[in-house]
Design a protein around this motif. Structure first.
Motif, mmCIF file in Angstrom:
data_model
loop_
_atom_site.group_PDB
_atom_site.id
_atom_site.type_symbol
_atom_site.label_atom_id
_atom_site.label_comp_id
_atom_site.label_asym_id
_atom_site.label_seq_id
_atom_site.Cartn_x
_atom_site.Cartn_y
_atom_site.Cartn_z
ATOM 1 N N ASP A 175 0.880 -1.163 0.000
ATOM 2 C CA ASP A 175 0.000 0.000 0.000
ATOM 3 C C ASP A 175 0.920 1.216 0.000
ATOM 4 O OD1 ASP A 175 -2.444 -1.290 0.058
ATOM 5 O OD2 ASP A 175 -2.497 -1.376 2.247
ATOM 6 N N ALA A 176 0.627 2.183 -0.855
ATOM 7 C CA ALA A 176 1.508 3.351 -0.941
ATOM 8 C C ALA A 176 0.697 4.622 -1.088
ATOM 9 C CB ALA A 176 2.474 3.204 -2.119
ATOM 10 N N ARG A 177 1.139 5.659 -0.394
ATOM 11 C CA ARG A 177 0.576 7.005 -0.511
ATOM 12 C C ARG A 177 1.711 7.879 -1.027
ATOM 13 N NH1 ARG A 177 -0.817 3.889 3.051
ATOM 14 N NH2 ARG A 177 1.036 4.256 4.298
ATOM 15 N N ILE A 178 1.564 8.363 -2.246
ATOM 16 C CA ILE A 178 2.665 9.019 -2.942
ATOM 17 C C ILE A 178 2.293 10.453 -3.302
ATOM 18 C CG2 ILE A 178 4.175 8.930 -4.976
ATOM 19 C CD1 ILE A 178 3.749 5.912 -5.030
ATOM 20 N N HIS A 179 3.213 11.358 -3.024
ATOM 21 C CA HIS A 179 3.047 12.784 -3.327
ATOM 22 C C HIS A 179 4.200 13.212 -4.231
ATOM 23 C CE1 HIS A 179 2.252 17.101 -2.492
ATOM 24 N NE2 HIS A 179 3.568 17.203 -2.504
ATOM 25 N N ILE A 180 3.880 13.742 -5.412
ATOM 26 C CA ILE A 180 4.904 14.151 -6.370
ATOM 27 C C ILE A 180 4.787 15.646 -6.631
ATOM 28 C CG2 ILE A 180 5.926 13.739 -8.633
ATOM 29 C CD1 ILE A 180 4.495 11.058 -8.705
ATOM 30 N N SER A 181 5.895 16.359 -6.485
ATOM 31 C CA SER A 181 5.945 17.793 -6.780
ATOM 32 C C SER A 181 6.701 18.005 -8.081
ATOM 33 C CB SER A 181 6.647 18.551 -5.642
ATOM 34 O OG SER A 181 5.955 18.382 -4.426
ATOM 35 N N TYR A 182 6.102 18.779 -8.986
ATOM 36 C CA TYR A 182 6.694 19.054 -10.284
ATOM 37 C C TYR A 182 7.185 20.496 -10.341
ATOM 38 C CZ TYR A 182 4.576 14.730 -12.050
ATOM 39 O OH TYR A 182 4.232 13.418 -12.249
ATOM 40 N N MET A 183 8.097 20.735 -11.280
ATOM 41 C CA MET A 183 8.586 22.084 -11.507
ATOM 42 C C MET A 183 8.886 22.253 -12.988
ATOM 43 S SD MET A 183 11.787 24.107 -9.747
ATOM 44 C CE MET A 183 10.980 24.009 -8.143
ATOM 45 N N ALA A 184 8.482 23.398 -13.533
ATOM 46 C CA ALA A 184 8.766 23.691 -14.936
ATOM 47 C C ALA A 184 10.179 24.242 -15.053
ATOM 48 C CB ALA A 184 7.754 24.684 -15.478
ATOM 49 N N ASP A 185 10.961 23.680 -15.986
ATOM 50 C CA ASP A 185 12.315 24.182 -16.176
ATOM 51 C C ASP A 185 12.307 25.365 -17.137
ATOM 52 O OD1 ASP A 185 12.008 23.141 -18.695
ATOM 53 O OD2 ASP A 185 13.491 21.559 -18.479
ATOM 54 N N ALA A 186 13.481 25.818 -17.541
ATOM 55 C CA ALA A 186 13.597 27.020 -18.365
ATOM 56 C C ALA A 186 12.931 26.858 -19.724
ATOM 57 C CB ALA A 186 15.069 27.385 -18.544
ATOM 58 N N THR A 187 12.809 25.620 -20.190
ATOM 59 C CA THR A 187 12.187 25.391 -21.496
ATOM 60 C C THR A 187 10.702 25.065 -21.392
ATOM 61 O OG1 THR A 187 12.701 23.020 -21.495
ATOM 62 C CG2 THR A 187 14.394 24.511 -22.342
ATOM 63 N N GLY A 188 10.169 25.067 -20.167
ATOM 64 C CA GLY A 188 8.750 24.797 -19.986
ATOM 65 C C GLY A 188 8.406 23.346 -19.748
ATOM 66 N N ARG A 189 9.416 22.473 -19.694
ATOM 67 C CA ARG A 189 9.139 21.073 -19.391
ATOM 68 C C ARG A 189 8.742 20.931 -17.928
ATOM 69 N NH1 ARG A 189 14.286 20.147 -22.390
ATOM 70 N NH2 ARG A 189 15.246 20.261 -20.331
ATOM 71 N N CYS A 190 7.736 20.101 -17.659
ATOM 72 C CA CYS A 190 7.252 19.896 -16.299
ATOM 73 C C CYS A 190 7.807 18.565 -15.797
ATOM 74 C CB CYS A 190 5.729 19.890 -16.270
ATOM 75 S SG CYS A 190 5.008 21.305 -17.124
ATOM 76 N N LEU A 191 8.782 18.629 -14.902
ATOM 77 C CA LEU A 191 9.504 17.429 -14.484
ATOM 78 C C LEU A 191 9.303 17.180 -12.994
ATOM 79 C CD1 LEU A 191 12.806 18.201 -16.401
ATOM 80 C CD2 LEU A 191 10.949 16.699 -17.134
ATOM 81 N N PRO A 192 9.206 15.901 -12.579
ATOM 82 C CA PRO A 192 9.014 15.574 -11.156
ATOM 83 C C PRO A 192 10.293 15.820 -10.360
ATOM 84 C CG PRO A 192 9.245 13.577 -12.458
ATOM 85 C CD PRO A 192 9.210 14.702 -13.436
#
Length: 229
Positions: A175-192
């Motif tokens: 059983d897993a409870r997972i929280h992922i935060s993303y951030m857009a880099d300089a080129t607009g890519r949204c990466l975890p």
């Protein structure tokens, strides 16, 4: 029916109608949903060059164990990492440390396919996180011995991923409870950028609880694989 009752009934109906409008399933032609899927697909073309994991076990919750993985090559288009233990488990071999990281990554990858283009998505507008308004998509899947419930927050114009919260269940596994935060880099890519998880292992005779924080950095693009003729 007196005026008061009519007014209450009207307010209830209006409120219910507004709720339905704010909670509509994402349609196949939903532009924002399609942008989100495109953003997620584009982000999968990149992998972190470095991964740092801090994990605590239920038997020793105050002493985190740390692992560091560095990208060393590729195999059939998939990244290959060299893993080291920054502070090894007492009496643990390097192979055991690698097996722990492999297991953690396998569990985290359960959410790696989110948002899932094959699952229906419920759309909610105006969800406030970190003082900003986001569009929320909800997805769920239930099968024999498994369950997934996820909330996905995206930028209301670009579809860029901001945050994913997922609860997963795999019978006799975890059983897993997972929280992922993303951030857009300089080129607009949204990466975890960071993953936080509470994991209950359900493997018979190996049950335990873990908490982990995984941070990723130095992203690189996957190599182009030759197309078969």
């Amino acid at each position: 029916m007196n005026v008061y009752v009519k007014l209450v009934t009207l307010i209830f109906r209006l409120g219910f109608a507004i709720l339905l409008l704010l909670s509509l399933p994402a349609r196949a032609d939903d532009t924002l949903w399609n942008k989100t899927l495109a953003q997620a697909k584009a982000s999968k073309q990149f992998v972190p060059g470095d991964i740092d994991i801090a994990v605590t076990f239920g038997r020793d919750p105050l002493t985190p164990k740390r692992f560091r993985s560095h990208l060393t090559g590729w195999e059939n288009g998939n990244p290959v990492y060299s893993t080291t233990e920054v502070n090894p488990l007492p009496g643990a071999s390097q192979d055991r440390g690698k097996s722990i990281v492999t297991m953690i990554n396998a569990i985290v990858e359960i959410t790696g396919e989110l948002p899932d283009p094959q699952l229906k998505a419920l759309r909610l507008e105006g969800q406030v996180i970190d003082g900003k308004s986001w569009t929320e998509f909800q997805q769920s899947e239930t099968g024999i011995g498994k369950k997934l419930v996820a909330k996905i927050w995206v930028h209301p114009e670009t579809g860029c991923l901001h945050q994913v919260d997922a609860n997963t269940h795999a019978a006799l596994q975890a059983d897993a409870r997972i929280h992922i935060s993303y951030m857009a880099d300089a080129t607009g890519r949204c990466l975890p950028q960071q993953i936080d998880a509470d994991i209950d292992l359900l493997i018979p005779f190996k049950k335990t609880k873990m908490k982990l924080t995984q941070t990723s950095s130095n992203w690189v693009e996957r190599p182009q694989t030759p197309k078969s003729r």
